[in-house]
Design an enzyme around this catalytic site. Structure first.
Site, PDB file in Angstrom:
ATOM      1  N   HIS A   1      10.263  13.396  48.305  1.00 35.28           N
ATOM      2  CA  HIS A   1       9.641  13.140  49.412  1.00 35.28           C
ATOM      3  C   HIS A   1       8.247  11.944  49.077  1.00 35.28           C
ATOM      4  CE1 HIS A   1       9.256  16.363  46.155  1.00 35.28           C
ATOM      5  NE2 HIS A   1       7.384  16.259  46.296  1.00 35.28           N
TER       6      HIS A   1
ATOM      7  N   HIS B   1       4.035  11.852  48.145  1.00 36.40           N
ATOM      8  CA  HIS B   1       2.793  12.538  48.438  1.00 36.40           C
ATOM      9  C   HIS B   1       1.771  12.099  49.365  1.00 36.40           C
ATOM     10  CE1 HIS B   1       3.266  16.048  45.509  1.00 36.40           C
ATOM     11  NE2 HIS B   1       4.638  15.468  45.291  1.00 36.40           N
TER      12      HIS B   1
HETATM   13  P1  5GP Z   1       6.519  17.901  43.457  1.00 36.28           P
HETATM   14  O1  5GP Z   1       5.692  18.317  42.759  1.00 36.28           O
HETATM   15  O2  5GP Z   1       7.888  18.030  43.133  1.00 36.28           O
HETATM   16  O3  5GP Z   1       5.792  15.819  43.508  1.00 36.28           O
HETATM   17  O4  5GP Z   1       6.065  18.610  45.134  1.00 36.28           O
HETATM   18  C1  5GP Z   1       6.002  19.327  45.099  1.00 36.28           C
HETATM   19  C2  5GP Z   1       4.901  20.072  46.281  1.00 36.28           C
HETATM   20  O5  5GP Z   1       5.513  20.953  47.250  1.00 36.28           O
HETATM   21  C3  5GP Z   1       4.423  20.665  45.588  1.00 36.28           C
HETATM   22  O6  5GP Z   1       2.609  19.867  45.782  1.00 36.28           O
HETATM   23  C4  5GP Z   1       3.879  21.978  46.209  1.00 36.28           C
HETATM   24  O7  5GP Z   1       2.421  22.524  45.759  1.00 36.28           O
HETATM   25  C5  5GP Z   1       4.616  21.771  47.436  1.00 36.28           C
HETATM   26  N1  5GP Z   1       5.378  22.909  47.773  1.00 36.28           N
HETATM   27  C6  5GP Z   1       6.498  23.850  47.250  1.00 36.28           C
HETATM   28  N2  5GP Z   1       6.702  24.405  47.678  1.00 36.28           N
HETATM   29  C7  5GP Z   1       6.287  24.624  49.299  1.00 36.28           C
HETATM   30  C8  5GP Z   1       6.155  25.105  50.474  1.00 36.28           C
HETATM   31  O8  5GP Z   1       7.107  26.252  50.613  1.00 36.28           O
HETATM   32  N3  5GP Z   1       5.434  24.884  51.327  1.00 36.28           N
HETATM   33  C9  5GP Z   1       4.635  23.559  51.386  1.00 36.28           C
HETATM   34  N4  5GP Z   1       4.088  23.443  52.287  1.00 36.28           N
HETATM   35  N5  5GP Z   1       4.353  23.143  50.118  1.00 36.28           N
HETATM   36  C10 5GP Z   1       5.402  22.898  49.522  1.00 36.28           C
END
Ligand code: 5GP
Ligand code: ZN
Length: 143
Positions: A98, A100
Site C-alpha cells: 500500500h 500512504h
Molecule cells: P504500514 O505500517 O504497514 O506502513 O501501514 C499500515 C497502516 O494500516 C497503519 O497506518 C495502520 O494504522 C493501518 N491499519 C491497520 N489496520 C487497519 C484497519 O483495520 N483498517 C484501516 N482502515 N487501517 C488499518
C-alpha cells in the site's frame, strides 16, 4: 495467513472507502498521522513494493496521484507525503502492499530534521555499490 487488507478488499472488514477500481481500493487509515490520511491498496495481495508487477504499479501510482489531489483539497493541506514502508525496520506493519497519502501542514515540520553526513569518499562508495547492483540487474527494469 490472515490479512486485514485482503479482508477489506473482500468486504469482510469495514473501511471508509474513498475510491475503488478493478485493481485497487483506497480507504482512510484507522490511525491517521493527520485526518484524511489515506491508504491506496492493491486488490491482489503482494507483500511489498518490490513484488508488485510493473503494470499494476504504474496504475496504482497514477491513481495515487489522483487521490492525493482530492485528499489535499479536502482537508486544505499545505502538502502531503506519499510513502510506502517496506519491512519491519521501515515501519511496515501490514504486509500487503500500500501507499500512504499523508496530508501535511506547515506546523508539522517545525523541528530540525536529523541527517547523517557521509565521511570523505563515503558518498562515492555507496553510489558505486548501488550502481554495480543496478547494472547487474538492469535487465529486469522495463521503464
Ligand atoms: P504500514 O505500517 O504497514 O506502513 O501501514 C499500515 C497502516 O494500516 C497503519 O497506518 C495502520 O494504522 C493501518 N491499519 C491497520 N489496520 C487497519 C484497519 O483495520 N483498517 C484501516 N482502515 N487501517 C488499518
Ligand atoms: Zn492481503
Amino acid at each position: 495467513m490472515e490479512c486485514i487488507f485482503c479482508n477489506i478488499v473482500e468486504g469482510k472488514s469495514e473501511a471508509e472507502v474513498i475510491f475503488e477500481d478493478d485493481n485497487l481500493i483506497a480507504f482512510l487509515d484507522i490511525q491517521p498521522i493527520n485526518y484524511g490520511h489515506t491508504l491506496v491498496v492493491t486488490k491482489k495481495h503482494y507483500d511489498n513494493f518490490l513484488t508488485v508487477p510493473s503494470e499494476e504499479l504504474t496504475h496504482i501510482i497514477n491513481a495515487t496521484q489522483f487521490i492525493a489531489g482530492a485528499v489535499k483539497r479536502s482537508v486544505n493541506a499545505d502538502g502531503f507525503n506519499v510513502i510506502t514502508n517496506n519491512g519491519n525496520s521501515a515501519g511496515q506493519t501490514v504486509y500487503h502492499f500500500h501507499f500512504h497519502i499523508i496530508p501535511r501542514f506547515n506546523a508539522d515540520f517545525n523541528f530540525k530534521p536529523r541527517f547523517k553526513n557521509y565521511a570523505t569518499g563515503g558518498m562515492k562508495e555507496y553510489a558505486d555499490s548501488i550502481r554495480s547492483i543496478v547494472s547487474k540487474y538492469k535487465d529486469i527494469y522495463n521503464g
